[in-house]
Design an enzyme around this catalytic site. Structure first.
Site, PDB file in Angstrom:
ATOM      1  N   GLY A 240     -18.854  79.856  73.491  1.00  0.00           N
ATOM      2  CA  GLY A 240     -17.465  80.870  74.011  1.00  0.00           C
ATOM      3  C   GLY A 240     -17.759  82.226  73.094  1.00  0.00           C
ATOM      4  O   GLY A 240     -19.193  82.762  72.177  1.00  0.00           O
ATOM      5  N   CYS A 296     -25.157  84.651  77.170  1.00  0.00           N
ATOM      6  CA  CYS A 296     -25.610  85.172  75.761  1.00  0.00           C
ATOM      7  C   CYS A 296     -26.025  85.503  75.361  1.00  0.00           C
ATOM      8  O   CYS A 296     -26.410  85.891  74.063  1.00  0.00           O
ATOM      9  CB  CYS A 296     -24.739  83.255  74.709  1.00  0.00           C
ATOM     10  SG  CYS A 296     -25.301  82.054  75.708  1.00  0.00           S
ATOM     11  N   GLU A 393     -21.367  92.907  72.165  1.00  0.00           N
ATOM     12  CA  GLU A 393     -21.987  92.297  73.640  1.00  0.00           C
ATOM     13  C   GLU A 393     -20.904  93.227  74.137  1.00  0.00           C
ATOM     14  O   GLU A 393     -20.014  92.782  74.205  1.00  0.00           O
ATOM     15  CB  GLU A 393     -21.803  90.560  72.883  1.00  0.00           C
ATOM     16  CG  GLU A 393     -22.435  89.787  74.005  1.00  0.00           C
ATOM     17  CD  GLU A 393     -21.887  88.139  73.714  1.00  0.00           C
ATOM     18  OE1 GLU A 393     -20.775  87.940  73.223  1.00  0.00           O
ATOM     19  OE2 GLU A 393     -22.714  87.371  73.831  1.00  0.00           O
TER      20      GLU A 393
HETATM   21  P1  ADP Z   1     -15.166  84.620  76.971  1.00  0.00           P
HETATM   22  O1  ADP Z   1     -15.150  85.232  76.456  1.00  0.00           O
HETATM   23  O2  ADP Z   1     -16.649  83.463  77.515  1.00  0.00           O
HETATM   24  O3  ADP Z   1     -14.060  83.807  77.902  1.00  0.00           O
HETATM   25  P2  ADP Z   1     -13.650  82.751  75.610  1.00  0.00           P
HETATM   26  O4  ADP Z   1     -14.184  82.402  73.418  1.00  0.00           O
HETATM   27  O5  ADP Z   1     -12.204  83.182  75.091  1.00  0.00           O
HETATM   28  O6  ADP Z   1     -14.762  83.219  75.817  1.00  0.00           O
HETATM   29  O7  ADP Z   1     -13.548  81.271  75.852  1.00  0.00           O
HETATM   30  C1  ADP Z   1     -14.796  79.966  76.124  1.00  0.00           C
HETATM   31  C2  ADP Z   1     -13.682  79.009  76.510  1.00  0.00           C
HETATM   32  O8  ADP Z   1     -12.711  78.827  74.818  1.00  0.00           O
HETATM   33  C3  ADP Z   1     -12.787  79.069  77.476  1.00  0.00           C
HETATM   34  O9  ADP Z   1     -12.242  77.464  78.008  1.00  0.00           O
HETATM   35  C4  ADP Z   1     -11.486  78.650  76.584  1.00  0.00           C
HETATM   36  O10 ADP Z   1      -9.595  78.748  77.200  1.00  0.00           O
HETATM   37  C5  ADP Z   1     -11.488  78.658  75.213  1.00  0.00           C
HETATM   38  N1  ADP Z   1     -10.246  78.889  74.223  1.00  0.00           N
HETATM   39  C6  ADP Z   1     -10.112  80.585  74.012  1.00  0.00           C
HETATM   40  N2  ADP Z   1      -8.803  79.991  72.837  1.00  0.00           N
HETATM   41  C7  ADP Z   1      -9.378  79.735  72.412  1.00  0.00           C
HETATM   42  C8  ADP Z   1      -8.499  78.802  71.228  1.00  0.00           C
HETATM   43  N3  ADP Z   1      -7.508  79.601  70.769  1.00  0.00           N
HETATM   44  N4  ADP Z   1      -8.939  77.699  70.923  1.00  0.00           N
HETATM   45  C9  ADP Z   1      -9.363  76.837  71.512  1.00  0.00           C
HETATM   46  N5  ADP Z   1     -10.085  77.231  73.282  1.00  0.00           N
HETATM   47  C10 ADP Z   1     -10.032  78.085  73.301  1.00  0.00           C
END
Ligand code: ADP
Length: 489
Positions: A240, A296, A393
């Protein structure tokens, strides 16, 4: 003119609950959330909204399966056979799964069918073959001792994945974890839970014991954070945004969990003056616009030698302007909508910023149609390194073209980013290609190609693009612990 093929049939949504300990169960809170069709902005289904209570149930099931079930005693080769069986079941359902992915994510069904799904099957088979090849070593130590190492599964792993390649991210995460003998609690992205849930059912049908694979749909700050903080989880594998990884690192510090991250990028894609310009233009177009620009490793900084700049940019403009947007379930569609309103808004903001900061928008730049999160393929020229569209990005169909003069200048500028996921160079000069590969700090270098993935080839980032590698033999390492055994003789 492109032929319009029949749209594929609307796929069935079969699973919307949490998959815990081999059973489909509602969230403990009873809450649900909507997963949307990004092409129509309509709800597809309500999905269980897991939170800390459901994560706790899932982690307990995974712990029990790790310690007490048939899984902990199974021969490695039989673990591999279960993974092969899962790959076979996915392959049998490949058309329906591709349609479900297209429906939930918005990606064209032809891409899901030709790229995502075959890579899913291949990745699982690759790791199925690894299960019985995880070996320790005998170590020549001083004294009258026999010392050897064992490679043991790291334990219960929490896996948190994004929405851009929902099924493929499941395969990248489950493959090595299952081959190593770990048990899994997965939280799919809230935008795209449906194919992951279907895969859980296929895993059950393949014969994985209850509790080996658990899936809890829900949101990041609730379900995701609970998984990261849970003391019963040994390792987190996350894909992510780097900002989310920073939160995860803090949250995981209490229990010192093992962490692997696959994060964002701002990858340079470089066209030297001696390149085959037609091939380079086609590869550059694909390297940015594939998957609606939601990769990505997207080649989002296109550096072009000034001597070929104008003729190359003319090719890029033509390719972008003729890209076919439309219903993802239509088999002739090349570009679908962005995944959701938030991504759409972010991309439109960057297009505006590009214009405000003085870049020249050659084609695109607007919303496409009036329903769904469609963005026209957009190409900016006269982009400079300091502009937001060259630094951040964007994760959308927005290409930034930058000019360069000198080789040394180019290498410096290619590396002038906090990211280091991928880079590409187009040239007929083999010496230059190898020098580029050596000097550019990124986890993957493509020469005269882009976005070439293989289950056997490691993938991951330098700098803020990640930690650790996925795929290949290197992808196994984070799922094993090394144990040293010494016996006095
Ligand atoms: P994107 O912009 O691709 O949505 P994120 O990093 O926000 O990127 O999300 C990727 C994953 O991480 C998703 O499954 C999201 O629900 C999860 N996610 C977002 N915030 C948190 C957090 N604080 N702790 C754990 N997982 C998270």
């Amino acid at each position: 003119m492109a032929t319009t093929l029949e749209p594929v049939a609307l796929p069935k949504v079969r699973h919307t609950e949490c998959f815990i300990d081999g059973k489909w169960v509602p969230a403990a809170s009873g809450k649900t959330f909507a997963t949307m069709n990004p092409a129509t902005e309509e709800e597809i289904a309500q999905v269980a909204e897991g939170d800390a209570a459901d994560i706790d149930r899932a982690v307990k099931a995974a712990r029990k399966a790790f310690e007490n079930s048939a899984w902990s005693r199974i021969d490695a080769r039989d673990r591999g056979r279960l993974i092969y069986r899962l790959a076979d079941l996915i392959e049998e359902e490949i058309d329906e799964l591709a349609a479900l992915e297209a429906l939930d994510n918005g990606k064209p069904v032809r891409d899901a069918r030709a790229a995502d799904l075959p890579l899913v099957v291949d990745c699982l088979r690759y790791y199925a073959g690894f299960a019985d090849k995880i070996q320790g070593a005998t170590i020549p130590v001083r004294g009258n001792y026999f010392t050897y190492t064992r490679k043991e599964p790291v334990g219960v792993v929490g896996q948190i994945i994004p929405w851009n390649f929902p099924m493929l991210m499941v395969a990248w995460k489950w493959g090595p974890a299952l081959a190593a003998g770990c048990t899994i609690v997965m939280k799919p992205a809230e935008q795209t839970p449906l194919t992951c849930l279907r895969m859980a059912q296929l895993a059950k049908e393949a014969g994985f014991p209850d509790g080996v694979i658990n899936v809890v749909p829900g949101f990041g700050p609730t379900a995701g954070a609970a998984l990261v903080k849970h003391p019963g989880v040994d390792k987190i594998a996350f894909t992510g945004e780097h900002r989310t990884a920073q939160i995860i690192m803090r949250d995981a510090s209490e229990s010192l969990k093992r962490l692997t991250f696959e994060l964002g990028g701002k990858s340079p894609n470089v066209i030297l003056a001696d390149a085959d310009l037609d091939a380079a233009a086609a590869g550059t177009h694909f390297g940015l616009f594939f998957n609606q620009g939601q990769c990505c490793c997207a080649g989002s900084r296109v550096f072009v030698d000034e001597r070929v700049h104008d003729e190359f940019v003319a090719r890029l403009k033509k390719l972008a302007a003729t890209r076919k947007l439309g219903n993802p379930l239509d088999r002739s569609t090349e570009q679908g909508p962005q995944v959701d309103q938030a991504q759409f808004d972010k991309i439109m903001k960057y297009i505006q910023l590009g214009q405000n900061e003085g870049a020249n928008c050659l084609t695109g730049g607007k919303r496409f149609g009036d329903r769904g999160y469609f963005v026209e393929p957009t190409v900016f020229e006269n982009v400079t390194d300091d502009m937001s569209i060259a630094r951040d990005e964007i994760f959308g169909p927005v290409m930034s073209v930058l000019k360069f003069k000198e080789w040394e200048e180019l290498i410096q500028r290619a590396n002038n980013t906090m990211f280091g996921l991928a880079a590409a160079v187009w040239t007929r000069d083999v010496g230059r290609a190898h020098e580029f590969a050596r000097r550019v700090r990124a986890g993957t270098i493509w020469v005269n190609c882009y976005d070439v993935f293989d289950a056997a080839a490691p993938f991951g980032g330098f700098k803020m693009s990640g930690q650790g590698r996925e795929l290949g033999e290197e992808g196994m390492k984070p799922y094993t612990e090394s144990k040293t055994v010494t016996i006095q003789l």
